[in-house]
Design a protein around this motif. Sequence first.
Motif, mmCIF file in Angstrom:
data_model
loop_
_atom_site.group_PDB
_atom_site.id
_atom_site.type_symbol
_atom_site.label_atom_id
_atom_site.label_comp_id
_atom_site.label_asym_id
_atom_site.label_seq_id
_atom_site.Cartn_x
_atom_site.Cartn_y
_atom_site.Cartn_z
ATOM 1 N N ASN A 152 -3.761 11.535 -1.679
ATOM 2 C CA ASN A 152 -4.778 12.509 -2.111
ATOM 3 C C ASN A 152 -6.134 12.216 -1.458
ATOM 4 N N GLY A 153 -6.082 11.739 -0.212
ATOM 5 C CA GLY A 153 -7.291 11.490 0.556
ATOM 6 C C GLY A 153 -7.984 10.180 0.249
ATOM 7 N N VAL A 154 -7.435 9.372 -0.655
ATOM 8 C CA VAL A 154 -8.056 8.110 -1.067
ATOM 9 C C VAL A 154 -7.250 6.938 -0.509
ATOM 10 N N SER A 155 -7.921 6.033 0.185
ATOM 11 C CA SER A 155 -7.260 4.867 0.756
ATOM 12 C C SER A 155 -6.784 3.921 -0.344
ATOM 13 N N LEU A 156 -5.603 3.328 -0.144
ATOM 14 C CA LEU A 156 -5.083 2.334 -1.083
ATOM 15 C C LEU A 156 -5.486 0.913 -0.691
ATOM 16 N N ALA A 157 -6.267 0.778 0.369
ATOM 17 C CA ALA A 157 -6.781 -0.534 0.775
ATOM 18 C C ALA A 157 -7.959 -0.933 -0.133
ATOM 19 N N PRO A 158 -8.177 -2.250 -0.276
ATOM 20 C CA PRO A 158 -7.387 -3.348 0.296
ATOM 21 C C PRO A 158 -6.045 -3.494 -0.410
ATOM 22 N N TYR A 159 -5.014 -3.774 0.377
ATOM 23 C CA TYR A 159 -3.675 -3.889 -0.176
ATOM 24 C C TYR A 159 -3.519 -5.182 -0.985
ATOM 25 N N PRO A 160 -2.838 -5.116 -2.134
ATOM 26 C CA PRO A 160 -2.505 -6.351 -2.860
ATOM 27 C C PRO A 160 -1.306 -7.045 -2.208
ATOM 28 N N GLY A 161 -1.246 -8.364 -2.355
ATOM 29 C CA GLY A 161 -0.149 -9.128 -1.778
ATOM 30 C C GLY A 161 1.043 -9.277 -2.702
ATOM 31 N N SER A 162 0.944 -8.748 -3.925
ATOM 32 C CA SER A 162 2.071 -8.807 -4.861
ATOM 33 C C SER A 162 1.973 -7.624 -5.818
ATOM 34 N N TYR A 163 3.066 -7.352 -6.507
ATOM 35 C CA TYR A 163 3.118 -6.252 -7.464
ATOM 36 C C TYR A 163 2.256 -6.547 -8.697
ATOM 37 N N TYR A 164 1.981 -5.498 -9.471
ATOM 38 C CA TYR A 164 1.314 -5.559 -10.778
ATOM 39 C C TYR A 164 -0.158 -5.980 -10.677
ATOM 40 N N GLN A 165 -0.743 -5.732 -9.519
ATOM 41 C CA GLN A 165 -2.188 -5.872 -9.363
ATOM 42 C C GLN A 165 -2.852 -4.498 -9.236
ATOM 43 N N LYS A 166 -2.164 -3.586 -8.560
ATOM 44 C CA LYS A 166 -2.656 -2.223 -8.417
ATOM 45 C C LYS A 166 -1.532 -1.250 -8.762
ATOM 46 N N TYR A 167 -1.929 -0.062 -9.248
ATOM 47 C CA TYR A 167 -0.972 0.930 -9.730
ATOM 48 C C TYR A 167 -1.364 2.314 -9.208
ATOM 49 N N LEU A 168 -0.361 3.193 -9.118
ATOM 50 C CA LEU A 168 -0.618 4.561 -8.661
ATOM 51 C C LEU A 168 0.254 5.518 -9.462
ATOM 52 N N THR A 169 -0.383 6.490 -10.129
ATOM 53 C CA THR A 169 0.343 7.534 -10.858
ATOM 54 C C THR A 169 0.437 8.770 -9.983
ATOM 55 N N SER A 170 1.627 9.312 -9.875
ATOM 56 C CA SER A 170 1.885 10.424 -8.961
ATOM 57 C C SER A 170 1.495 11.770 -9.551
#
Length: 269
Positions: A152-170
């Motif tokens: 949706n035009g928004v960067s997901l960076a900086p990327y996390p190196g493991s799960y359960y640090q950042k989330y995205l609802t579709s």
Amino acid sequence: MPSRRALSVLLAAVIGLFGLTATPAQAAPAFKAPYPCGQQWTYSHHSAEVRLALDFVRSDGGSTAGTPVLASASGTAYRYYQSGGAGNYVVVDHGGGWQTYYFHLAAFSISHGQGVSQGQQLGTTGSTGNSSGAHIHYEQLYNGVGQTIRINGVSLAPYPGSYYQKYLTSDNGCSGQSGKYWVDTFANAPGYASPTSTTQTGTLYAGTNYVFCKVWGREIRDGSGNYNHWWLRTDLDVGPANQYVSAYYLSRWGNDEARDNNGTVIPNC
């Protein structure tokens, strides 16, 4: 003083010499998350993934395995297999140099070279190829070069190196985009030709499924007092298309409710 054209040629040469990535000249499509509306997934990046890929797994209590994988934007879809790497995977060519990649699918839902719309199902999430568990390996490429993923035009960076640090609802396929509403069902649901029929015509498997609309019909009730009169028109996993399953089987809603995963009331047929 060098001309503007000469400076442009020199800049291009420097970029090529040092392997730098120039800003894409062709604007990216309005990419959406590669999984159904209302679902929350967590994501991570492995340093070995050189094309700025992200791996997604579901984090809202639903099953990652078997969840539909959706096209992030419209384009032409191509299906491939790589036993020692991507497994079953799909490439969607969006035009203008842009492509998206979807790895490790359990199964395909499209034919090779098929045109797809944003939110159309490409396959189901799996762990084929070189994979240690079900997930969506997802990439956005411009002229063959991996790009930092934007949803949706928004960067997901900086990327996390493991799960359960950042989330995205579709919001891919929300509110009836392409005429479909995504819902989660907690058990296999019997299908019928009409909301009043008692002759089963097939089965809709438990998991994430699309439905088109709802109709009031006969009551489905269990011994714990849960019930629903709404019936949802859908295409069965086993059996014919355009059949009906009871909204009783929806995971997220209560008695006589029929909403999609985003909370939108499913329209009447």
